[in-house]
Design an enzyme around this catalytic site. Structure first.
Site, PDB file in Angstrom:
ATOM      1  N   ASN A  11      47.767  -9.366  67.960  1.00  0.00           N
ATOM      2  CA  ASN A  11      46.760  -9.346  66.889  1.00  0.00           C
ATOM      3  C   ASN A  11      45.952  -8.057  67.021  1.00  0.00           C
ATOM      4  OD1 ASN A  11      44.698  -9.819  65.083  1.00  0.00           O
ATOM      5  ND2 ASN A  11      43.770 -11.493  66.257  1.00  0.00           N
ATOM      6  N   LYS A  13      43.748  -6.903  65.047  1.00  0.00           N
ATOM      7  CA  LYS A  13      42.414  -7.009  64.422  1.00  0.00           C
ATOM      8  C   LYS A  13      42.171  -5.789  63.529  1.00  0.00           C
ATOM      9  CE  LYS A  13      41.134 -10.015  68.161  1.00  0.00           C
ATOM     10  NZ  LYS A  13      40.120 -10.613  68.990  1.00  0.00           N
ATOM     11  N   HIS A  96      41.581 -17.986  62.520  1.00  0.00           N
ATOM     12  CA  HIS A  96      41.208 -17.282  63.753  1.00  0.00           C
ATOM     13  C   HIS A  96      39.696 -17.425  63.946  1.00  0.00           C
ATOM     14  CE1 HIS A  96      40.262 -14.019  66.496  1.00  0.00           C
ATOM     15  NE2 HIS A  96      41.510 -14.133  66.927  1.00  0.00           N
ATOM     16  N   GLU A  98      37.424 -15.440  64.646  1.00  0.00           N
ATOM     17  CA  GLU A  98      36.588 -14.430  63.977  1.00  0.00           C
ATOM     18  C   GLU A  98      36.482 -14.739  62.484  1.00  0.00           C
ATOM     19  OE1 GLU A  98      38.706 -11.125  65.646  1.00  0.00           O
ATOM     20  OE2 GLU A  98      37.971 -11.757  67.610  1.00  0.00           O
ATOM     21  N   GLU A 168      42.820 -20.930  71.286  1.00  0.00           N
ATOM     22  CA  GLU A 168      42.053 -19.750  71.694  1.00  0.00           C
ATOM     23  C   GLU A 168      40.603 -20.152  71.950  1.00  0.00           C
ATOM     24  OE1 GLU A 168      43.983 -15.825  70.425  1.00  0.00           O
ATOM     25  OE2 GLU A 168      42.760 -16.491  68.765  1.00  0.00           O
ATOM     26  N   GLY A 178      36.273  -6.170  75.691  1.00  0.00           N
ATOM     27  CA  GLY A 178      36.896  -6.276  77.009  1.00  0.00           C
ATOM     28  C   GLY A 178      36.164  -7.231  77.929  1.00  0.00           C
ATOM     29  N   SER A 218      41.934 -13.035  75.908  1.00  0.00           N
ATOM     30  CA  SER A 218      41.883 -12.104  77.043  1.00  0.00           C
ATOM     31  C   SER A 218      43.141 -12.123  77.901  1.00  0.00           C
ATOM     32  CB  SER A 218      40.667 -12.393  77.930  1.00  0.00           C
ATOM     33  OG  SER A 218      39.484 -12.175  77.206  1.00  0.00           O
TER      34      SER A 218
END
Ligand code: PGA
Length: 269
Positions: A11, A13, A96, A98, A168, A178, A218
């Protein structure tokens, strides 16, 4: 849809312009070997889907949309429909975190998108997962339950096996900075069992055993094998690391090795 292939989805993004995307796929294509037991799916921005559809070898990479609108056409300024994506992508992310949390997509929107994808012969990857506060309040099970019920409400037992579920946990997603916290494989295993149990409850054991379930949040090359080894997991949804061709290819390699151990033939229910 069979569970005989490990599914690795990248993905991207809102990253990479058309030129960068093309260069990146060129680089990735040199690294990723075609494996019978691994399916590699790239989810670039909508802008680059059309040109990448002409560039990729579909035996090496499939394409996924990150988002789309659920109506097939009409006066919906700024939107792209699943019917327009038909033939360009084989998969589409739906719900998702987001989309749910930044763009406030509701279960009603998500359910309509699952339907639109199926109607247009696109395999929906339905993302579910709890936030940090829901986790702290012990609500993980309820959240997963509600998101599955919400997303699958109109899906028939004939259609359900075309769907991929991606677990997720929102608190573990790096969101581009990160800083994701890693979920323990033992915790992921529990949620995957919950997902399959709920599919069993809704659609029966055959569907529960056949539906593909991914993990994402992650994931990196050094922990990919541990997540892939979880009972009932059929692949990974990779965000940040999917923008690094070498790191992503390392994950694809782990998927090949993982599948060859054939540890995922049982559904964990
Ligand atoms: P991440 O993203 O791998 O960067 O945590 C995963 C996702 O959001 O799909």
């Amino acid at each position: 849809m069979a569970r005989d292939k490990t599914l690795i989805v990248g993905n991207w993004k809102m990253n990479l312009n058309m030129h960068e995307a093309s260069l990146y796929v060129h680089q990735l294509a040199k690294l990723v070997k075609n494996r019978r037991d691994v399916e590699v799916v790239l989810a670039p921005t909508a802008l680059t889907l059309q040109s990448l559809s002409l560039q990729v070898n579909y035996r090496q990479f499939k394409l996924a949309a990150q988002n789309f609108y659920w109506r097939d056409q009409g006066a919906y300024t700024g939107e792209i429909s699943a019917s327009q994506l038909r033939g360009v992508v084989q998969y589409a992310l739906v719900g998702h975190s987001e989309r749910r949390h930044v763009f406030h997509e509701s279960d009603k929107d998500i359910r309509a998108k699952v339907q639109a994808a199926i109607r247009n012969q696109i395999c929906p990857i339905l993302c579910v997962g709890e936030t940090a506060s829901e986790r702290a309040d012990g609500e993980t099970l309820d959240v997963i339950h509600d998101q599955l019920i919400g997303g699958l409400a109109n899906v028939t037992s004939e259609e359900v096996e075309q769907i991929v579920i991606a677990y997720e946990p929102v608190w573990a997603i790096s969101s581009g900075d990160g800083n994701g916290h890693n979920a323990l494989p033992s915790d992921v295993k529990k949620v995957v069992a919950i997902i399959r149990n709920q599919i069993k409850h809704l659609y029966g054991s055959v569907a529960a055993n056949n539906i593909r379930v991914l993990y994402g949040a992650s994931v990196r090359a050094d922990d990919a094998a541990a997540y892939l080894a979880i009972e009932g997991i059929d692949g990974l949804l990779v965000g940040g690391v999917s923008l690094d061709a070498y790191g992503f290819n390392e994950i694809v390699k782990k998927a090949h090795k993982g599948s060859s151990l054939a540890k995922n033939t049982e559904g964990g229910i």
